[in-house]
Design a protein around this motif. Structure first.
Motif, mmCIF file in Angstrom:
data_model
loop_
_atom_site.group_PDB
_atom_site.id
_atom_site.type_symbol
_atom_site.label_atom_id
_atom_site.label_comp_id
_atom_site.label_asym_id
_atom_site.label_seq_id
_atom_site.Cartn_x
_atom_site.Cartn_y
_atom_site.Cartn_z
ATOM 1 N N ARG A 11 0.830 -1.192 0.000
ATOM 2 C CA ARG A 11 0.000 0.000 0.000
ATOM 3 C C ARG A 11 0.871 1.251 0.000
ATOM 4 O O ARG A 11 1.978 1.249 0.509
ATOM 5 C CB ARG A 11 -0.886 0.034 1.254
ATOM 6 C CG ARG A 11 -1.827 -1.130 1.364
ATOM 7 C CD ARG A 11 -2.609 -1.076 2.643
ATOM 8 N NE ARG A 11 -1.707 -1.164 3.791
ATOM 9 C CZ ARG A 11 -2.094 -1.056 5.063
ATOM 10 N NH1 ARG A 11 -3.357 -0.849 5.347
ATOM 11 N NH2 ARG A 11 -1.222 -1.155 6.034
ATOM 12 N N HIS A 123 -1.228 7.744 -6.921
ATOM 13 C CA HIS A 123 -2.192 6.644 -6.797
ATOM 14 C C HIS A 123 -2.126 6.011 -5.404
ATOM 15 O O HIS A 123 -1.994 4.789 -5.271
ATOM 16 C CB HIS A 123 -1.968 5.579 -7.879
ATOM 17 C CG HIS A 123 -1.970 6.128 -9.260
ATOM 18 N ND1 HIS A 123 -3.122 6.552 -9.882
ATOM 19 C CD2 HIS A 123 -0.955 6.361 -10.137
ATOM 20 C CE1 HIS A 123 -2.823 6.999 -11.092
ATOM 21 N NE2 HIS A 123 -1.508 6.911 -11.266
ATOM 22 N N ASP A 125 -3.301 4.705 -1.680
ATOM 23 C CA ASP A 125 -4.440 3.895 -1.245
ATOM 24 C C ASP A 125 -5.259 4.589 -0.164
ATOM 25 O O ASP A 125 -6.458 4.337 -0.036
ATOM 26 C CB ASP A 125 -3.940 2.540 -0.735
ATOM 27 C CG ASP A 125 -3.289 1.751 -1.852
ATOM 28 O OD1 ASP A 125 -4.015 1.329 -2.764
ATOM 29 O OD2 ASP A 125 -2.054 1.574 -1.820
ATOM 30 N N VAL A 126 -4.614 5.446 0.624
ATOM 31 C CA VAL A 126 -5.313 6.168 1.678
ATOM 32 C C VAL A 126 -4.523 7.429 2.018
ATOM 33 O O VAL A 126 -3.293 7.445 1.907
ATOM 34 C CB VAL A 126 -5.525 5.281 2.941
ATOM 35 C CG1 VAL A 126 -4.208 4.908 3.597
ATOM 36 C CG2 VAL A 126 -6.450 5.945 3.940
ATOM 37 N N LYS A 154 -9.762 10.922 -4.455
ATOM 38 C CA LYS A 154 -10.485 9.761 -4.980
ATOM 39 C C LYS A 154 -10.305 8.500 -4.139
ATOM 40 O O LYS A 154 -10.998 7.517 -4.361
ATOM 41 C CB LYS A 154 -10.055 9.506 -6.416
ATOM 42 C CG LYS A 154 -10.508 10.631 -7.341
ATOM 43 C CD LYS A 154 -10.105 10.380 -8.769
ATOM 44 C CE LYS A 154 -10.732 11.376 -9.691
ATOM 45 N NZ LYS A 154 -9.997 12.552 -9.958
ATOM 46 N N CYS A 155 -9.392 8.511 -3.173
ATOM 47 C CA CYS A 155 -9.191 7.361 -2.302
ATOM 48 C C CYS A 155 -9.752 7.688 -0.913
ATOM 49 O O CYS A 155 -10.123 8.837 -0.651
ATOM 50 C CB CYS A 155 -7.705 7.010 -2.220
ATOM 51 S SG CYS A 155 -6.708 8.260 -1.376
#
Length: 170
Positions: A11, A123, A125-126, A154-155
Motif C-alpha cells: 500500500r 495513486h 491507497d489512503v 479519490k481514495c
C-alpha cells in the motif's frame, strides 16, 4: 488488501504533515493503527505543503510590500521549516515502526490542492491527516483542508482527531 492470489498488497499511505501537534498525532496514530497490522511492505509518504506567500496590494499595484531580500528570507525559512518537519516525522516513523519504507515530499502550493494532486498523481491507497479542530466560524472563514480533501480525493481519507485532555484526570 490482497491481490488475486491472497497475498497482501503493498500500500501507499500518504500522511500530510505540518508543524502542528495534530499532524504528528495523526502520524503516530497511523503508525500504530494502520501499519502495525500489515504484513506487506507499505510505503509511507510524508507530504509537507509549503503554502504560497501572501501578496499584499500596494499603491502602485506591483503586488509586493516586501523587499526581494525579505521574500528570499521567507522562502528560505519555509524550506527550512519543511525540512525540519519532514525529518522529525521520519525519525518518529523509524522509532515507532522498525521496518517501514518512508518517502518524503515537499511541495509548494495551497495544502488543499497539493494533498489532492499528490494523492492522485501517486495513486495512493489512503490519505491520513490530522484535524486542527477549528470551530464552525473559523472553518467558515479559513476553510477546512481536511473537508476539502474528503470531498476531492479519490481514495479514502482518514482524519485523525487529537483527543482533548480529560478534565477529570486531576
Amino acid at each position: 488488501m490482497a491481490d488475486e492470489m491472497g497475498a497482501p498488497k503493498d500500500r501507499k499511505i500518504l500522511v500530510a504533515v505540518d508543524e502542528s501537534e495534530e499532524s504528528m498525532h495523526a502520524l503516530s496514530w497511523c503508525l500504530e493503527n494502520v501499519l502495525f497490522c500489515s504484513n506487506s511492505k507499505d510505503t509511507l509518504i510524508l507530504l509537507y505543503a509549503i503554502p504560497p506567500r501572501a501578496v499584499y496590494p500596494t499603491f502602485d499595484n506591483t503586488g509586493y510590500v516586501f523587499s526581494s531580500d525579505f521574500l528570499a528570507m521567507m522562502l528560505k525559512y519555509n524550506n527550512d521549516a519543511a525540512g525540519f518537519v519532514t525529518e522529525k516525522a521520519k525519525r518518529k516513523c523509524k522509532e515507532q515502526v522498525q521496518d517501514v519504507k518512508v518517502e518524503t515530499r515537499i511541495e509548494h502550493g495551497d495544502p488543499r490542492d497539493v494533498i489532492c494532486a499528490v494523492a492522485e498523481k501517486l495513486h495512493v491507497d489512503v490519505v491520513v491527516m490530522g484535524s486542527h479542530g477549528h470551530g464552525l466560524i473559523k472553518r467558515a472563514f479559513l476553510g477546512s483542508v481536511s473537508n476539502h480533501c474528503v470531498q476531492n480525493v479519490k481514495c479514502p481519507v482518514l482524519i485523525v482527531k487529537k483527543p482533548k485532555p480529560d478534565c477529570r484526570s486531576k
